[in-house]
Scaffold this motif. Sequence first.
Motif, short mmCIF file in Angstrom:
data_model
loop_
_atom_site.label_atom_id
_atom_site.label_comp_id
_atom_site.label_asym_id
_atom_site.label_seq_id
_atom_site.Cartn_x
_atom_site.Cartn_y
_atom_site.Cartn_z
N UNK A 138 0.90 -1.25 -0.05
CA UNK A 138 -0.03 0.07 0.18
C UNK A 138 0.82 1.32 0.01
N UNK A 139 2.05 1.12 -0.59
CA UNK A 139 2.85 2.40 -0.47
C UNK A 139 2.11 3.48 -1.16
N UNK A 140 2.59 4.84 -0.78
CA UNK A 140 2.13 5.87 -1.40
C UNK A 140 0.69 6.26 -1.26
N UNK A 141 0.09 5.63 -0.28
CA UNK A 141 -1.39 5.98 -0.02
C UNK A 141 -1.60 7.37 0.72
N UNK A 142 -2.57 8.10 0.04
CA UNK A 142 -2.60 9.37 0.70
C UNK A 142 -4.10 9.44 1.19
N UNK A 143 -4.26 10.09 2.48
CA UNK A 143 -5.45 10.50 3.27
C UNK A 143 -5.38 11.87 3.82
N UNK A 144 -6.74 12.28 3.95
CA UNK A 144 -6.70 13.85 4.70
C UNK A 144 -7.04 13.51 6.30
N UNK A 145 -6.97 12.40 6.56
CA UNK A 145 -7.11 12.12 8.12
C UNK A 145 -6.58 10.86 8.49
N UNK A 146 -6.58 10.64 9.76
CA UNK A 146 -5.92 9.49 10.29
C UNK A 146 -6.93 8.21 9.99
N UNK A 147 -6.73 7.01 9.46
CA UNK A 147 -7.44 5.76 9.13
C UNK A 147 -7.50 5.39 10.45
N UNK A 148 -8.47 4.57 11.02
CA UNK A 148 -8.53 3.95 12.39
C UNK A 148 -7.36 3.39 13.03
N UNK A 149 -6.73 2.48 12.05
CA UNK A 149 -5.63 1.82 12.57
C UNK A 149 -4.65 2.79 13.21
N UNK A 150 -4.32 3.90 12.47
CA UNK A 150 -3.24 4.83 12.97
C UNK A 150 -3.78 5.63 14.17
N UNK A 151 -5.21 5.98 14.06
CA UNK A 151 -5.86 6.53 15.05
C UNK A 151 -5.65 5.82 16.50
N UNK A 152 -5.75 4.51 16.07
CA UNK A 152 -5.77 3.60 17.51
C UNK A 152 -4.53 3.44 17.87
N UNK A 153 -3.47 3.53 17.02
CA UNK A 153 -2.03 3.52 17.43
C UNK A 153 -1.60 4.68 18.19
N UNK A 154 -2.07 5.67 18.06
CA UNK A 154 -1.83 7.00 18.69
C UNK A 154 -2.69 7.21 19.81
N UNK A 155 -3.20 6.08 20.32
CA UNK A 155 -3.79 6.42 21.70
C UNK A 155 -2.94 6.17 22.85
#
Length: 154
Positions: A1-18
């Motif tokens: 999934x290299x170079x995927x771009x979002x304008x917000x945290x996907x759930x897995x990243x949001x959860x990682x940063x808890x």
Amino acid sequence: MANQVEDRLVDSLKNYLQRERLVTISTIDHVTGGPNVNAISWVFASDEKQILFAIDSRSKIVKNILQNEHVVITLIANDSIYSISGKTEIVKEILEGVPLKLSAARLSIQEVRDIMFYGSKISLEPVYEKTYDALAAAKLDKQVMEALKGGYYK
């Protein structure tokens, strides 16, 4: 999934940063105008569009943000490396309930980019340990993260 771009945290990243995580923060040096990179660990995703973090109130990071609000946080998670960029503001000059003079900052996310090079993945995430009194470190970490999660920075 290299170079995927979002304008917000996907759930897995949001959860990682808890909870406390090792990340780097890149700012624009207020003296030279060049890049400045530091490692920090007190970070918390308050929602999919914001990351709160605590930094020493006297640090160069604070001065840099006050001069130029553009910041990039880089982290290793979910087998990849992510660059999270946006505008940052100091939302609390002195974080309450913490024995150190720390400031709270809020990154308003504009872009989340998977920056891992094509055809590869991270097989082992970095691990760090505190080298001072383990009980004091755990107590301080808890105080800082509770202060960030307090919710009065929205």
